[in-house]
Design an enzyme around this catalytic site. Structure first.
Site, short mmCIF file in Angstrom:
data_model
loop_
_atom_site.label_atom_id
_atom_site.label_comp_id
_atom_site.label_asym_id
_atom_site.label_seq_id
_atom_site.Cartn_x
_atom_site.Cartn_y
_atom_site.Cartn_z
N CYS A 58 0.91 -1.13 -0.07
CA CYS A 58 -0.15 0.05 0.23
C CYS A 58 0.87 1.21 0.07
CB CYS A 58 -0.98 -0.05 1.03
SG CYS A 58 -2.00 -1.49 1.28
N HIS A 90 -3.91 6.77 1.24
CA HIS A 90 -4.08 5.42 0.87
C HIS A 90 -5.72 5.07 1.28
CE1 HIS A 90 -4.18 1.18 0.46
NE2 HIS A 90 -3.89 0.85 1.87
N ASN A 141 -9.95 -1.24 -0.31
CA ASN A 141 -8.51 -0.90 -0.52
C ASN A 141 -7.87 -1.60 -1.64
OD1 ASN A 141 -5.90 -1.04 0.10
ND2 ASN A 141 -6.10 -1.77 2.15
#
Length: 397
Positions: free
Chosen positions: A173, A323, A353
């Site tokens: 990420c 993020h 995500n």
């Protein structure tokens, strides 16, 4: 903050830690963390230099700017209601705790490579740029469809005839932020002029779809930006702050596991260690509470450090782009930094995500919708498996 010589000035260390040239050590997050500091004062020849030619650097202050973006998502949308038919959960339970309502999942003949190529082409089209003029392709992914990486395959699919350098960056990420900084270092220190940075992940293939703690979170996507060399006064990467800490890996990862069904017995009946057993990666394993604590503690510190280096305060930044992991994390970081909600970019509800793709995906949507305009300043941060985390202050266009 870039000074007159074009070098980033490292932030003041805490707890009496000493700074070596170009490297800072500070206590931040879980344990000691190394801060990357990049020179922006080295540039190649003024004419275009192909990757196959030698680059003779000279002291010329150069910057880099973001000039095009693109994104791509799979066709299959999986809603919270869909998941409630598979595990003990509900739309309300998921949306309240995460902010996620839908996610896109690779299916059928779709592939992560094709998503990355589509996002890349859109970024090049926005910039009206010929892929043959690329010097470097950075594929930020932790889920390549080939163990040897995906970047050279993307280079081939884009039809790059000059064989530009292409390689993968594995940082989950945080990958896209690291890709941006890497692009800047190649431009400022290596004579590269046009760098394509792609963030793409297909985490759905590593999710345990019977585990409601993780299966509700992740989706697949790709996003890309074109980073170009420019004069110092046009510089679009104003500062950055990067960290990693392997101690936190126990809270989030997908480690390799041996296939215990393939045991080879020797003539004496003992189990031999050779040939090695066939291995595969386990599903994503996450301690949600610890990851949440890590993010809301470390990410604001990193952004504050990057803002200080850039000589900016949060009120002078147009957008906060984190993020897209969990809406609660996004809200907590925004509150800590005193960013009003109307200045926070979030598309988490629609995609979940998407790991390295989340920042460029959200950026692309914000640019194409007219929300982010040329000249706008964005504070962005990635954080996740590794553990790794980092932030960058960028100017769009």
């Amino acid at each position: 903050m870039a000074n007159a010589s074009g070098f980033f000035t490292p932030s003041i260390p805490r707890l009496g830690t000493k700074i070596q040239p170009f490297t800072g050590i500070s206590r931040s997050g879980f344990c000691f963390s190394r801060r990357v500091v990049c020179s922006s004062a080295i540039e190649g020849a003024e004419k275009h230099v192909s990757p196959s030619e030698s680059r003779v650097p000279k002291l010329v202050s150069k910057g880099c700017k973001l000039v095009g973006c693109g994104s791509a998502v799979p066709s299959l949308s999986v809603s919270n209601d869909d998941l409630s038919k598979m595990v003990d959960t509900s739309d309300e339970w998921i949306s309240v705790r995460t902010g996620i309502r839908n996610r896109r999942v690779i299916s059928g003949k779709e592939s992560l490579k094709n998503l990355a190529v589509e996002a890349a082409r859109k970024a090049l089209e926005m910039a009206d740029f010929d892929p043959n003029d690329l010097d470097l392709i950075l594929m930020c992914t932790s889920t390549p469809e080939d163990i040897f990486g995906a970047a050279p395959q993307i280079q081939r699919e884009l039809g790059c005839k000059k064989s530009p350098l292409a390689y993968d960056i594995t940082a989950a990420c945080s990958g896209f932020v690291l890709g941006l900084v890497s692009a800047a270092c190649h431009i400022r220190g290596g004579g590269f002029r046009n760098v394509l940075v792609i963030g793409a992940d297909g985490l759905s293939r590593f999710v345990d779809w019977t585990d409601r703690g993780t299966c509700i979170l992740f989706g697949d996507a790709a996003g890309a930006v074109l980073v170009q060399a420019c004069d110092a006064e046009e510089d679009g990467l104003l500062s950055f702050d990067l960290h990693s800490d392997g101690e936190g890996a126990r809270h989030l990862g997908a480690p390799m596991s041996d296939d215990k069904t393939e045991e080879l017995l020797g003539s004496n009946g003992s189990v031999l260690d050779f040939p090695p057993k066939r291995s595969s990666y386990s599903c994503i394993q996450m301690n949600g509470k610890e990851v949440f604590r890590f993010a809301v503690r470390c990410v604001p510190q990193s952004i504050e450090s990057a803002l200080e280096k850039a000589g900016l305060v949060s009120s002078s930044v147009d957008w906060l782009l984190l993020h897209q992991a969990n809406q609660r994390i996004i809200d907590a970081v925004a509150t800590r930094l005193e960013f009003p909600q109307e200045k926070v970019i979030s598309n988490l509800a629609n995609y979940g995500n998407t790991s390295a793709a989340s920042i460029p995906l959200a950026l692309d949507e914000a640019v194409r919708s007219g929300k982010v305009k040329p000249g706008h300043t964005i504070a962005t941060a990635g954080f996740g498996a590794g553990l790794t985390w980092g932030s960058a202050v960028i100017r769009w266009g």
